[in-house]
Design a protein around this motif. Sequence first.
Motif, PDB file in Angstrom:
ATOM      1  N   CYS A 199       0.859  -1.184   0.000  1.00 58.76           N
ATOM      2  CA  CYS A 199       0.000   0.000   0.000  1.00 58.76           C
ATOM      3  C   CYS A 199       0.894   1.233   0.000  1.00 58.76           C
ATOM      4  O   CYS A 199       1.853   1.307   0.773  1.00 58.76           O
ATOM      5  CB  CYS A 199      -0.909   0.023   1.227  1.00 58.76           C
ATOM      6  N   ALA A 241      -5.652   1.842   3.844  1.00 59.46           N
ATOM      7  CA  ALA A 241      -5.768   0.740   2.885  1.00 59.46           C
ATOM      8  C   ALA A 241      -5.208  -0.551   3.486  1.00 59.46           C
ATOM      9  O   ALA A 241      -5.801  -1.626   3.345  1.00 59.46           O
ATOM     10  CB  ALA A 241      -5.043   1.092   1.589  1.00 59.46           C
ATOM     11  N   ASP A 287      -0.979   4.493  -5.345  1.00 57.59           N
ATOM     12  CA  ASP A 287      -1.234   5.686  -6.152  1.00 57.59           C
ATOM     13  C   ASP A 287       0.070   6.238  -6.722  1.00 57.59           C
ATOM     14  O   ASP A 287       0.067   7.269  -7.388  1.00 57.59           O
ATOM     15  CB  ASP A 287      -1.898   6.768  -5.282  1.00 57.59           C
ATOM     16  N   HIS A 293      -3.849   7.465   3.567  1.00 57.38           N
ATOM     17  CA  HIS A 293      -4.446   6.428   2.731  1.00 57.38           C
ATOM     18  C   HIS A 293      -3.622   5.138   2.720  1.00 57.38           C
ATOM     19  O   HIS A 293      -4.176   4.049   2.619  1.00 57.38           O
ATOM     20  CB  HIS A 293      -4.670   6.936   1.296  1.00 57.38           C
ATOM     21  N   ILE A 312      -9.653   0.858   0.156  1.00 57.30           N
ATOM     22  CA  ILE A 312     -10.310   1.495   1.298  1.00 57.30           C
ATOM     23  C   ILE A 312     -11.825   1.320   1.225  1.00 57.30           C
ATOM     24  O   ILE A 312     -12.464   0.955   2.198  1.00 57.30           O
ATOM     25  CB  ILE A 312      -9.934   2.989   1.380  1.00 57.30           C
ATOM     26  N   LYS A 313     -12.395   1.561   0.055  1.00 54.13           N
ATOM     27  CA  LYS A 313     -13.853   1.540  -0.082  1.00 54.13           C
ATOM     28  C   LYS A 313     -14.432   0.144  -0.279  1.00 54.13           C
ATOM     29  O   LYS A 313     -15.557  -0.114   0.129  1.00 54.13           O
ATOM     30  CB  LYS A 313     -14.282   2.437  -1.243  1.00 54.13           C
ATOM     31  N   CYS A 337       0.333   5.633  -0.951  1.00 55.52           N
ATOM     32  CA  CYS A 337      -0.419   6.751  -1.532  1.00 55.52           C
ATOM     33  C   CYS A 337       0.552   7.873  -1.899  1.00 55.52           C
ATOM     34  O   CYS A 337       1.741   7.799  -1.607  1.00 55.52           O
ATOM     35  CB  CYS A 337      -1.505   7.237  -0.579  1.00 55.52           C
ATOM     36  N   PRO A 366      -5.979   1.596  -7.265  1.00 57.11           N
ATOM     37  CA  PRO A 366      -5.693   2.759  -6.425  1.00 57.11           C
ATOM     38  C   PRO A 366      -6.004   2.442  -4.961  1.00 57.11           C
ATOM     39  O   PRO A 366      -6.837   1.571  -4.676  1.00 57.11           O
ATOM     40  CB  PRO A 366      -6.658   3.835  -6.957  1.00 57.11           C
ATOM     41  N   THR A 367      -5.377   3.162  -4.038  1.00 56.85           N
ATOM     42  CA  THR A 367      -5.647   2.927  -2.611  1.00 56.85           C
ATOM     43  C   THR A 367      -7.126   3.091  -2.299  1.00 56.85           C
ATOM     44  O   THR A 367      -7.660   2.400  -1.440  1.00 56.85           O
ATOM     45  CB  THR A 367      -4.828   3.882  -1.707  1.00 56.85           C
ATOM     46  N   GLU A 368      -7.796   3.973  -3.004  1.00 55.81           N
ATOM     47  CA  GLU A 368      -9.221   4.227  -2.782  1.00 55.81           C
ATOM     48  C   GLU A 368     -10.061   2.944  -2.914  1.00 55.81           C
ATOM     49  O   GLU A 368     -11.002   2.737  -2.161  1.00 55.81           O
ATOM     50  CB  GLU A 368      -9.713   5.277  -3.786  1.00 55.81           C
TER      51      GLU A 368
END
Length: 106
Positions: free
Chosen positions: A7, A19, A64, A15, A87-88, A9, A82-84
């Motif tokens: 991970c 993550a 990222d 992030h 996370i989500k 960012c 992406p880290t997003e």
Amino acid sequence: MKIIGVCACTVGIAHTYIAQEKLENAAKKAGYEIHVETQGTIGRENELSPEAIAAADVVILAVDVKVAGRERFEGKRIIQVPTEVAIKSPSKLLEKAKEVVQQQAV
């Protein structure tokens, strides 16, 4: 299933660690073994051992930015997001990893 990941960012702070935590929690819930290295402002933490890399079924790169040491994963199944995403939707990401591993096994 054995998973390793990195991970990282753009800033290398929030992030990256969020993550990591989300992936570790989702893997634990699913009954998977996971080791996650973070790369950030203070360098690499929880650096993946050659043994962990060799034993892994899949590599998840929730990043990222460019990953330092990516060549370590040559020849491995790699999922990069992406880290997003980690996370989500960590559980969906792990389902995708499971699919990738199962497809390769056929």
